[in-house]
Design a protein around this motif. Structure first.
Motif, PDB file in Angstrom:
ATOM      1  N   MET A 177      63.810   8.711 -28.198  1.00 52.68           N
ATOM      2  CA  MET A 177      64.631   8.290 -27.065  1.00 52.68           C
ATOM      3  C   MET A 177      66.113   8.238 -27.445  1.00 52.68           C
ATOM      4  SD  MET A 177      64.130   7.502 -23.923  1.00 52.68           S
ATOM      5  CE  MET A 177      65.062   6.858 -22.600  1.00 52.68           C
ATOM      6  N   ALA A 178      66.388   7.983 -28.723  1.00 44.25           N
ATOM      7  CA  ALA A 178      67.787   7.919 -29.157  1.00 44.25           C
ATOM      8  C   ALA A 178      68.510   9.229 -28.869  1.00 44.25           C
ATOM      9  CB  ALA A 178      67.868   7.578 -30.634  1.00 44.25           C
ATOM     10  N   ASP A 179      67.797  10.343 -28.984  1.00 42.18           N
ATOM     11  CA  ASP A 179      68.406  11.644 -28.672  1.00 42.18           C
ATOM     12  C   ASP A 179      68.809  11.739 -27.211  1.00 42.18           C
ATOM     13  OD1 ASP A 179      68.090  12.438 -31.280  1.00 42.18           O
ATOM     14  OD2 ASP A 179      66.272  13.611 -30.890  1.00 42.18           O
ATOM     15  N   GLU A 180      68.010  11.154 -26.328  1.00 45.70           N
ATOM     16  CA  GLU A 180      68.330  11.192 -24.901  1.00 45.70           C
ATOM     17  C   GLU A 180      69.599  10.393 -24.611  1.00 45.70           C
ATOM     18  OE1 GLU A 180      68.433  12.137 -20.990  1.00 45.70           O
ATOM     19  OE2 GLU A 180      67.213  13.054 -22.554  1.00 45.70           O
ATOM     20  N   PHE A 181      69.741   9.224 -25.219  1.00 49.41           N
ATOM     21  CA  PHE A 181      70.965   8.438 -25.022  1.00 49.41           C
ATOM     22  C   PHE A 181      72.169   9.215 -25.544  1.00 49.41           C
ATOM     23  CE2 PHE A 181      67.715   4.983 -25.349  1.00 49.41           C
ATOM     24  CZ  PHE A 181      67.785   4.577 -24.028  1.00 49.41           C
ATOM     25  N   ALA A 182      72.019   9.873 -26.680  1.00 50.20           N
ATOM     26  CA  ALA A 182      73.113  10.673 -27.245  1.00 50.20           C
ATOM     27  C   ALA A 182      73.481  11.815 -26.302  1.00 50.20           C
ATOM     28  CB  ALA A 182      72.719  11.212 -28.619  1.00 50.20           C
ATOM     29  N   ARG A 183      72.495  12.478 -25.704  1.00 53.38           N
ATOM     30  CA  ARG A 183      72.785  13.561 -24.746  1.00 53.38           C
ATOM     31  C   ARG A 183      73.550  13.030 -23.534  1.00 53.38           C
ATOM     32  NH1 ARG A 183      67.901  15.550 -26.651  1.00 53.38           N
ATOM     33  NH2 ARG A 183      66.629  14.417 -25.136  1.00 53.38           N
ATOM     34  N   ARG A 184      73.155  11.869 -23.056  1.00 51.34           N
ATOM     35  CA  ARG A 184      73.838  11.268 -21.902  1.00 51.34           C
ATOM     36  C   ARG A 184      75.299  10.968 -22.239  1.00 51.34           C
ATOM     37  NH1 ARG A 184      68.968   7.023 -20.456  1.00 51.34           N
ATOM     38  NH2 ARG A 184      67.501   8.594 -19.691  1.00 51.34           N
ATOM     39  N   ARG A 185      75.524  10.406 -23.425  1.00 51.89           N
ATOM     40  CA  ARG A 185      76.910  10.116 -23.835  1.00 51.89           C
ATOM     41  C   ARG A 185      77.711  11.403 -23.963  1.00 51.89           C
ATOM     42  NH1 ARG A 185      74.140   6.512 -27.097  1.00 51.89           N
ATOM     43  NH2 ARG A 185      74.340   7.866 -28.929  1.00 51.89           N
ATOM     44  N   GLN A 186      77.106  12.432 -24.537  1.00 49.07           N
ATOM     45  CA  GLN A 186      77.807  13.710 -24.703  1.00 49.07           C
ATOM     46  C   GLN A 186      78.195  14.310 -23.355  1.00 49.07           C
ATOM     47  OE1 GLN A 186      79.130  15.071 -27.411  1.00 49.07           O
ATOM     48  NE2 GLN A 186      78.431  13.195 -28.395  1.00 49.07           N
ATOM     49  N   LEU A 208      80.911  -2.721 -29.711  1.00 45.62           N
ATOM     50  CA  LEU A 208      81.283  -4.052 -30.170  1.00 45.62           C
ATOM     51  C   LEU A 208      80.126  -4.966 -29.778  1.00 45.62           C
ATOM     52  CD1 LEU A 208      84.218  -2.728 -28.919  1.00 45.62           C
ATOM     53  CD2 LEU A 208      84.911  -4.582 -30.419  1.00 45.62           C
ATOM     54  N   VAL A 209      79.537  -5.644 -30.763  1.00 46.32           N
ATOM     55  CA  VAL A 209      78.280  -6.353 -30.549  1.00 46.32           C
ATOM     56  C   VAL A 209      78.296  -7.722 -31.226  1.00 46.32           C
ATOM     57  CG1 VAL A 209      77.003  -4.172 -30.430  1.00 46.32           C
ATOM     58  CG2 VAL A 209      77.201  -5.353 -32.617  1.00 46.32           C
ATOM     59  N   ARG A 210      77.326  -8.532 -30.869  1.00 48.12           N
ATOM     60  CA  ARG A 210      77.130  -9.798 -31.573  1.00 48.12           C
ATOM     61  C   ARG A 210      76.663  -9.490 -32.992  1.00 48.12           C
ATOM     62  NH1 ARG A 210      73.382 -13.563 -27.678  1.00 48.12           N
ATOM     63  NH2 ARG A 210      74.951 -14.102 -26.135  1.00 48.12           N
ATOM     64  N   PRO A 211      77.189 -10.192 -33.971  1.00 47.30           N
ATOM     65  CA  PRO A 211      76.701  -9.968 -35.339  1.00 47.30           C
ATOM     66  C   PRO A 211      75.276 -10.495 -35.498  1.00 47.30           C
ATOM     67  CG  PRO A 211      78.362 -11.699 -35.308  1.00 47.30           C
ATOM     68  CD  PRO A 211      78.267 -11.161 -33.915  1.00 47.30           C
ATOM     69  N   GLY A 265      73.192  -2.380 -37.329  1.00 45.52           N
ATOM     70  CA  GLY A 265      72.163  -1.815 -36.459  1.00 45.52           C
ATOM     71  C   GLY A 265      72.736  -0.994 -35.321  1.00 45.52           C
ATOM     72  N   ALA A 266      73.933  -1.367 -34.854  1.00 49.38           N
ATOM     73  CA  ALA A 266      74.568  -0.602 -33.784  1.00 49.38           C
ATOM     74  C   ALA A 266      74.838   0.830 -34.232  1.00 49.38           C
ATOM     75  CB  ALA A 266      75.865  -1.285 -33.341  1.00 49.38           C
ATOM     76  N   VAL A 267      75.174   0.994 -35.503  1.00 52.93           N
ATOM     77  CA  VAL A 267      75.423   2.334 -36.050  1.00 52.93           C
ATOM     78  C   VAL A 267      74.105   3.002 -36.418  1.00 52.93           C
ATOM     79  CG1 VAL A 267      76.490   3.602 -37.953  1.00 52.93           C
ATOM     80  CG2 VAL A 267      77.726   1.711 -36.870  1.00 52.93           C
ATOM     81  N   GLU A 268      73.277   2.309 -37.180  1.00 50.94           N
ATOM     82  CA  GLU A 268      72.048   2.908 -37.711  1.00 50.94           C
ATOM     83  C   GLU A 268      70.999   3.194 -36.646  1.00 50.94           C
ATOM     84  OE1 GLU A 268      70.766   0.204 -40.741  1.00 50.94           O
ATOM     85  OE2 GLU A 268      72.596   0.513 -41.926  1.00 50.94           O
ATOM     86  N   ARG A 269      70.816   2.269 -35.711  1.00 51.38           N
ATOM     87  CA  ARG A 269      69.729   2.425 -34.732  1.00 51.38           C
ATOM     88  C   ARG A 269      70.187   2.864 -33.355  1.00 51.38           C
ATOM     89  NH1 ARG A 269      68.119  -2.611 -37.222  1.00 51.38           N
ATOM     90  NH2 ARG A 269      68.795  -3.707 -35.364  1.00 51.38           N
ATOM     91  N   ALA A 303      76.020   4.582 -32.750  1.00 48.73           N
ATOM     92  CA  ALA A 303      77.468   4.403 -32.644  1.00 48.73           C
ATOM     93  C   ALA A 303      78.148   5.045 -33.854  1.00 48.73           C
ATOM     94  CB  ALA A 303      77.825   2.923 -32.560  1.00 48.73           C
ATOM     95  N   ASN A 304      79.311   5.656 -33.616  1.00 46.54           N
ATOM     96  CA  ASN A 304      80.098   6.213 -34.716  1.00 46.54           C
ATOM     97  C   ASN A 304      80.735   5.102 -35.534  1.00 46.54           C
ATOM     98  OD1 ASN A 304      80.782   8.363 -32.206  1.00 46.54           O
ATOM     99  ND2 ASN A 304      79.871   9.181 -34.069  1.00 46.54           N
ATOM    100  N   ALA A 305      80.990   3.968 -34.871  1.00 45.96           N
ATOM    101  CA  ALA A 305      81.551   2.784 -35.520  1.00 45.96           C
ATOM    102  C   ALA A 305      81.144   1.578 -34.682  1.00 45.96           C
ATOM    103  CB  ALA A 305      83.066   2.874 -35.627  1.00 45.96           C
ATOM    104  N   ALA A 306      81.110   0.415 -35.313  1.00 41.65           N
ATOM    105  CA  ALA A 306      80.771  -0.812 -34.600  1.00 41.65           C
ATOM    106  C   ALA A 306      81.560  -1.966 -35.198  1.00 41.65           C
ATOM    107  CB  ALA A 306      79.277  -1.090 -34.677  1.00 41.65           C
TER     108      ALA A 306
END
Length: 137
Positions: free
Chosen positions: A1-10, A72-75, A92-96, A99-102
């Motif tokens: 599913m992560a690929d689908e979110f990435a496609r939507r962002r792209q 930008l997320v809660r730690p 986790g925002a980057v790894e899972r 995100a390019n940065a968090a």
């Protein structure tokens, strides 16, 4: 599913102009009464683009930037995890969540200044949540 979110962002990033930026705010927890909250439901647009299911987060998308997708997320807080469950945190925002940065949400003001510096047009949904839509100068 992560690929689908990435496609939507792209798709969104391709539709934005070179000097544009888009800012999306997650839903917030809603108190029911006393110390009881309603079951959390993420803002549909935020979830559609990010897949991130935690409150108090902001996503910034900026085509052509060094980091075109920033969260930008809660730690992560191991003590609070006992009560509310684990949070993805910055790592986790980057790894899972791709995100390019968090950054911690507490750094929102300073990070937004940097992330939006030089943007000609900023896209932002107003009016969904009184707390998240307030703009101060």
């Amino acid at each position: 599913m992560a690929d689908e979110f990435a496609r939507r962002r792209q798709r969104l990033l391709r539709s934005l102009g070179k000097g544009d930026a888009a800012v999306f705010v997650s839903a917030r927890e809603q108190n029911r009464n006393g110390d009881v909250d309603h079951q959390f439901r993420q803002d549909s647009t935020f979830f559609y683009l990010t897949g991130f299911e935690e409150p108090d987060a902001v996503a910034v998308l900026r085509p052509g930037a060094d980091n075109p997708y920033v969260l930008l997320v809660r730690p992560h807080d191991p003590v609070m995890a006992v009560w509310v469950g684990p949070r993805a945190g910055v790592e986790g925002a980057v790894e899972r969540h791709g995100a390019n940065a968090a950054f911690p949400i507490d750094d929102l003001e300073s990070q937004l200044r940097t992330l939006l510096d030089g943007a000609h047009t900023i896209w932002f949904s107003l009016g969904r949540d009184e707390g998240g839509s307030r703009v101060e100068r």
